[in-house]
Design a protein around this motif. Structure first.
Motif, PDB file in Angstrom:
ATOM      1  N   HIS A   1       2.967  11.520   5.163  1.00  0.00           N
ATOM      2  CA  HIS A   1       3.905  11.191   4.093  1.00  0.00           C
ATOM      3  C   HIS A   1       3.640  12.095   2.896  1.00  0.00           C
ATOM      4  O   HIS A   1       2.645  12.822   2.869  1.00  0.00           O
ATOM      5  CB  HIS A   1       3.771   9.726   3.697  1.00  0.00           C
ATOM      6  N   TYR A   2       4.547  12.047   1.921  1.00  0.00           N
ATOM      7  CA  TYR A   2       4.350  12.724   0.651  1.00  0.00           C
ATOM      8  C   TYR A   2       3.931  11.672  -0.366  1.00  0.00           C
ATOM      9  O   TYR A   2       4.747  10.827  -0.747  1.00  0.00           O
ATOM     10  CB  TYR A   2       5.625  13.416   0.169  1.00  0.00           C
TER      11      TYR A   2
ATOM     12  N   THR B   1       6.825   8.765  -1.301  1.00  0.00           N
ATOM     13  CA  THR B   1       6.911   7.640  -0.366  1.00  0.00           C
ATOM     14  C   THR B   1       6.859   6.315  -1.120  1.00  0.00           C
ATOM     15  O   THR B   1       7.672   5.424  -0.878  1.00  0.00           O
ATOM     16  CB  THR B   1       5.787   7.727   0.670  1.00  0.00           C
TER      17      THR B   1
END
Length: 155
Positions: A55-56, A60
């Motif tokens: 994820h970022y 997120t």
């Protein structure tokens, strides 16, 4: 006052403790609805030995927070929480937990399902599965998009 919390983490989580956190202490809650998702040992007919979730950070959490806010705008929620794991997970591991408290069960059930549907459709996670056939990125499912779009009809 509605409490909305988001946690994206490597560590496993305790569903009982998370559910307890949904209680405000004022005894206004008439219902709590929760969902716990697990890593499956097979997906689309392929054996899964492990799953890697990426994820970022920041992006997120903001995306999930927006989903919780939309749920809170639609239903009279007292609290809503999402815990989503990232990193390497094995079949049987907990991957996601959604919990909602409200004065009434209808709002709790609907909001919990809404949040999970939008998590699957909008939250920026990337999943890579490893199995005997090698590794592969998991693509979005049309069914997930359809499940989320059905909420648009209710607006």
């Amino acid at each position: 006052m509605r409490v909305l919390t988001v946690s994206v983490q490597l560590e496993d989580f305790d569903t009982c403790a998370l559910q307890q956190q949904l209680l405000a202490g004022a005894q206004e809650e008439g219902a709590i609805a929760t969902f716990t998702g697990y890593v499956r040992a097979a997906n689309t007919g392929r054996e899964v030995h492990s799953m890697e979730l990426e994820h970022y950070p920041g992006m997120t959490q903001r995306s999930i927070q927006s989903i919780l806010e939309r749920a809170g705008d639609r239903w009279p929620l007292l609290a809503a929480s999402v815990v989503h794991r990232v990193g390497r997970l094995l079949p049987g591991d907990q991957i996601v937990w959604v919990g909602v408290s409200s004065a009434h069960r209808e709002a709790a059930f609907s909001a919990c399902e809404f949040i999970m549907d939008y998590l699957k459709n909008e939250a920026p996670f990337w999943k890579k599965e490893e199995g005997p056939q090698g590794t592969r990125w998991v693509e979005a499912r049309a069914g997930d998009s359809h499940r989320a779009s059905r909420w648009d009809e209710d607006m």
